[in-house]
Motif scaffolding. Structure first.
Motif, PDB file in Angstrom:
ATOM      1  N   LYS A 160       0.845  -1.194   0.000  1.00  0.00           N
ATOM      2  CA  LYS A 160       0.000   0.000   0.000  1.00  0.00           C
ATOM      3  C   LYS A 160       0.877   1.240   0.000  1.00  0.00           C
ATOM      4  N   HIS A 161       0.527   2.199  -0.850  1.00  0.00           N
ATOM      5  CA  HIS A 161       1.251   3.457  -0.946  1.00  0.00           C
ATOM      6  C   HIS A 161       0.339   4.576  -0.459  1.00  0.00           C
ATOM      7  N   GLY A 162       0.929   5.534   0.227  1.00  0.00           N
ATOM      8  CA  GLY A 162       0.192   6.703   0.679  1.00  0.00           C
ATOM      9  C   GLY A 162       0.986   7.956   0.399  1.00  0.00           C
ATOM     10  N   CYS A 163       0.290   9.086   0.301  1.00  0.00           N
ATOM     11  CA  CYS A 163       0.948  10.354   0.017  1.00  0.00           C
ATOM     12  C   CYS A 163       0.258  11.461   0.797  1.00  0.00           C
ATOM     13  N   VAL A 164       1.055  12.317   1.402  1.00  0.00           N
ATOM     14  CA  VAL A 164       0.553  13.503   2.090  1.00  0.00           C
ATOM     15  C   VAL A 164       1.181  14.701   1.393  1.00  0.00           C
ATOM     16  N   GLY A 208       4.027  23.972   5.820  1.00  0.00           N
ATOM     17  CA  GLY A 208       4.037  22.670   6.482  1.00  0.00           C
ATOM     18  C   GLY A 208       2.679  22.157   6.900  1.00  0.00           C
ATOM     19  N   THR A 209       1.607  22.798   6.435  1.00  0.00           N
ATOM     20  CA  THR A 209       0.245  22.371   6.748  1.00  0.00           C
ATOM     21  C   THR A 209      -0.204  21.312   5.747  1.00  0.00           C
ATOM     22  N   ILE A 210      -0.826  20.249   6.242  1.00  0.00           N
ATOM     23  CA  ILE A 210      -1.344  19.203   5.347  1.00  0.00           C
ATOM     24  C   ILE A 210      -2.514  19.775   4.555  1.00  0.00           C
ATOM     25  N   ILE A 211      -2.414  19.686   3.219  1.00  0.00           N
ATOM     26  CA  ILE A 211      -3.478  20.206   2.364  1.00  0.00           C
ATOM     27  C   ILE A 211      -4.158  19.111   1.542  1.00  0.00           C
ATOM     28  N   SER A 212      -3.565  17.916   1.509  1.00  0.00           N
ATOM     29  CA  SER A 212      -4.186  16.807   0.780  1.00  0.00           C
ATOM     30  C   SER A 212      -3.535  15.498   1.185  1.00  0.00           C
ATOM     31  N   ALA A 236      -3.619  12.243  -4.485  1.00  0.00           N
ATOM     32  CA  ALA A 236      -3.479  13.428  -3.635  1.00  0.00           C
ATOM     33  C   ALA A 236      -3.499  14.706  -4.476  1.00  0.00           C
ATOM     34  N   ALA A 237      -2.834  14.696  -5.621  1.00  0.00           N
ATOM     35  CA  ALA A 237      -2.753  15.889  -6.473  1.00  0.00           C
ATOM     36  C   ALA A 237      -4.099  16.239  -7.087  1.00  0.00           C
ATOM     37  N   ARG A 238      -4.915  15.250  -7.392  1.00  0.00           N
ATOM     38  CA  ARG A 238      -6.224  15.493  -8.018  1.00  0.00           C
ATOM     39  C   ARG A 238      -7.161  16.325  -7.146  1.00  0.00           C
ATOM     40  N   LYS A 239      -6.914  16.350  -5.860  1.00  0.00           N
ATOM     41  CA  LYS A 239      -7.786  17.081  -4.931  1.00  0.00           C
ATOM     42  C   LYS A 239      -7.450  18.568  -4.849  1.00  0.00           C
ATOM     43  N   LEU A 240      -6.358  18.982  -5.504  1.00  0.00           N
ATOM     44  CA  LEU A 240      -5.870  20.357  -5.383  1.00  0.00           C
ATOM     45  C   LEU A 240      -5.829  21.045  -6.739  1.00  0.00           C
ATOM     46  N   THR A 241      -5.839  22.354  -6.715  1.00  0.00           N
ATOM     47  CA  THR A 241      -5.674  23.120  -7.947  1.00  0.00           C
ATOM     48  C   THR A 241      -4.190  23.183  -8.289  1.00  0.00           C
ATOM     49  N   LYS A 242      -3.892  23.505  -9.538  1.00  0.00           N
ATOM     50  CA  LYS A 242      -2.489  23.645  -9.949  1.00  0.00           C
ATOM     51  C   LYS A 242      -1.793  24.719  -9.129  1.00  0.00           C
ATOM     52  N   ARG A 243      -2.485  25.786  -8.835  1.00  0.00           N
ATOM     53  CA  ARG A 243      -1.902  26.874  -8.047  1.00  0.00           C
ATOM     54  C   ARG A 243      -1.511  26.382  -6.651  1.00  0.00           C
ATOM     55  N   MET A 244      -2.338  25.550  -6.037  1.00  0.00           N
ATOM     56  CA  MET A 244      -2.043  25.021  -4.699  1.00  0.00           C
ATOM     57  C   MET A 244      -0.842  24.081  -4.713  1.00  0.00           C
TER      58      MET A 244
END
Length: 94
Positions: free
Chosen positions: A4-8, A14-18, A45-53
């Motif tokens: 299993k792979h996970g990504c933060v 340093g705040t978790i955003i996804s 994880a990347a799909r949940k954020l905008t490119k700017r984020m």
């Protein structure tokens, strides 16, 4: 999946955003053939954020083996490393 792979994803402060994990999904699109596709943890994880984020963000990727141990989890070269470079991610830890 035996491993299993996970990504933060962290922002510049340093705040978790996804977060994301690997999973299989069934897709059917005209341009693709029908079947089961693997979604990688970094991609999820990347799909949940905008490119700017994502610009300047930090990705932390982990893998848990079938026996429950943490092991190396370098992002794959064929998909994830290219995506992280294109999105201008600042750092990747694995």
């Amino acid at each position: 999946m035996p491993q299993k792979h996970g990504c933060v994803v962290l922002d510049g402060r340093g705040t978790i955003i996804s977060e994301g994990y690997n999973f299989n999904t069934f897709l059917y699109k005209k341009e693709f053939r029908r079947g089961v596709w693997s979604i990688h943890a970094e991609e999820a994880a990347a799909r949940k954020l905008t490119k700017r984020m994502l610009v300047g963000s930090i990705f932390i990727v982990v893998r848990v083996s079938a026996s429950g141990e943490f092991v190396n989890s370098k992002p794959c070269e064929c998909k994830c490393q290219k995506m992280l470079t294109k999105l201008k991610v600042s750092k990747v830890y694995y």
